[in-house]
Scaffold this active site. Structure first.
Site, PDB file in Angstrom:
ATOM      1  N   SER A   1       0.860  -1.186   0.000  1.00  0.00           N
ATOM      2  CA  SER A   1       0.000   0.000   0.000  1.00  0.00           C
ATOM      3  C   SER A   1       0.895   1.234   0.000  1.00  0.00           C
ATOM      4  CB  SER A   1      -0.909  -0.019   1.231  1.00  0.00           C
ATOM      5  OG  SER A   1      -0.131  -0.191   2.398  1.00  0.00           O
TER       6      SER A   1
ATOM      7  N   GLU B   1       1.067   5.718   0.958  1.00  0.00           N
ATOM      8  CA  GLU B   1       0.467   6.877   1.618  1.00  0.00           C
ATOM      9  C   GLU B   1       0.693   8.145   0.801  1.00  0.00           C
ATOM     10  OE1 GLU B   1       1.129   7.528   5.986  1.00  0.00           O
ATOM     11  OE2 GLU B   1       1.923   9.438   5.266  1.00  0.00           O
TER      12      GLU B   1
ATOM     13  N   ASP C   1      -1.012  14.764  16.372  1.00  0.00           N
ATOM     14  CA  ASP C   1      -0.211  15.670  17.198  1.00  0.00           C
ATOM     15  C   ASP C   1      -0.927  17.002  17.268  1.00  0.00           C
ATOM     16  OD1 ASP C   1       1.985  13.986  17.842  1.00  0.00           O
ATOM     17  OD2 ASP C   1       2.591  14.118  15.741  1.00  0.00           O
TER      18      ASP C   1
ATOM     19  N   PHE D   1      12.005  15.314   9.425  1.00  0.00           N
ATOM     20  CA  PHE D   1      10.906  14.399   9.791  1.00  0.00           C
ATOM     21  C   PHE D   1      11.339  13.466  10.915  1.00  0.00           C
ATOM     22  CE2 PHE D   1       8.911  14.104   5.242  1.00  0.00           C
ATOM     23  CZ  PHE D   1       8.323  15.335   5.433  1.00  0.00           C
TER      24      PHE D   1
ATOM     25  N   HIS E   1       4.205  -0.718   3.459  1.00  0.00           N
ATOM     26  CA  HIS E   1       3.389   0.489   3.241  1.00  0.00           C
ATOM     27  C   HIS E   1       4.368   1.631   2.944  1.00  0.00           C
ATOM     28  CE1 HIS E   1      -0.083   3.199   3.827  1.00  0.00           C
ATOM     29  NE2 HIS E   1       0.754   4.000   4.471  1.00  0.00           N
TER      30      HIS E   1
END
Ligand code: FAD
Length: 289
Positions: free
Chosen positions: A12, A14, A106, A213, A263
């Site tokens: 998959s 994102e 968050d 990140f 993913h």
């Protein structure tokens, strides 16, 4: 690791919601290219602020309706209310969306109240209470421990709460240490957690962005990777080539050891994910074929 071998492999990817018309077109192109990985689904991230929330909805519905790929919205509960979440669930149900990635999220800057649901396990329980078994619920897992957790053991017990609340499967935060994933699976097995835990894979294309990140989400960039990326400086081509090599090796190792799929965090770019996919496809007995 044995528990994970039993599950069918799920691949998959994102995406995040585009902000402009040009970005929307570019995203369609990315999704078209990523069809090659024969995705089980794709997912679209969510920001707790109002406009990004609507953008997630639009993007998910457009991909599923116009492009025919099952699409899952991320929903976070921080700074939200039961009634807002109920509205979103109803809207997604109306549009035939069957899968949700359920998160705490968050706190967005400028927002002061945490909302009516404190943690993702409460969100999962609420979704189950409101919609029964209608949605397939994914939750987040942290092989390298969530950055706000008191310690690894408490984090694992908190993770277990989400599974007990009714999560169907898990996507992990990205990592570059395969050992952290294997250890996490072993720890989950000891806790009797028996759902698919799919590794989240972050292709490496831009070191500055990756370092930022990783600092925020607590993902470790091992020194041997960091030092090489630092050395490449602005040489994007070398960063990409090295990144594809390192991440392909990681993916191969995870699949060989029984990970139930991958993913990809694409950041709306197809190129690096497809290069990694090609390398995985060349594995002997590749699950990607
Ligand atoms: P939780 O599972 O609630 O955990 C958060 C922290 O609280 C952990 O330290 C945990 O140990 C602790 N905790 C959990 N439950 C309890 C409890 N009952 N009592 C006490 N402590 C508890 N963020 C976004 O804003 N939008 C996105 O679209 C998004 N997508 C993501 C997708 C994936 C696959 C992943 C891995 C992360 C994503 N994130 C996203 C980031 C995520 O929102 C943050 O990591 C956030 O800090 C935690 O979310 P969570 O659902 O894991 O929270």
């Amino acid at each position: 690791m044995n528990s994970q071998r039993a599950y069918p492999k799920s691949f998959s990817f994102e995406l995040f919601p585009p902000k402009t018309e040009a970005a929307e077109l570019a995203l369609k192109n990315t999704v078209e290219q990523l069809r090659q990985i024969n995705p089980s689904y794709c997912s679209v991230t969510f920001g707790a602020g109002g406009s990004t929330r609507e953008k997630t909805f639009e993007t998910v519905v457009n991909i599923q309706d116009d492009m025919g790929i099952a699409c899952a919205p991320h929903i976070s509960c921080i700074a939200s209310t039961h009634s807002h979440i109920r509205e979103m669930l109803d809207a997604y149900k109306d549009r035939g969306i069957k899968r949700i990635v359920a998160l705490r999220g968050d706190m967005p800057s400028g927002m002061l109240t945490t909302g009516e649901l404190r943690y993702a396990n409460e969100l999962v329980a609420f979704i189950r209470q409101e919609t029964g078994k209608y949605f397939h619920i994914e939750v987040a897992g942290y092989p390298e421990v969530h950055p706000q957790a008191a310690n690894a053991e408490k984090d694992l017990l908190n993770f277990k709460r989400k599974v007990e609340a009714g999560a169907d499967s898990v996507v992990t935060q990205y990592f570059y240490n395969a050992e952290s994933y294997f250890r996490f699976i072993d720890d989950c097995e000891k806790q009797g957690i028996d759902i698919p835990i799919v590794p989240g894979i972050m292709p490496i294309t831009n070191y500055t962005q990756l370092a930022r990140f990783s600092e925020l989400c607590g993902a470790d960039i091992p020194r041997w990777i960091r030092k090489r990326l630092e050395f490449f400086g602005d040489d994007r081509a070398s960063i990409r080539a090295f990144g594809v090599d390192v991440v392909s090796t990681l993916c191969r190792r995870l699949l060989e050891q029984g990970a139930p799929g991958l993913h990809f965090y694409t950041l709306n770019q197809a190129e690096a994910t497809l290069a990694i996919w090609k390398n995985i496809s060349e594995m002997e007995n590749s699950p990607a074929c």
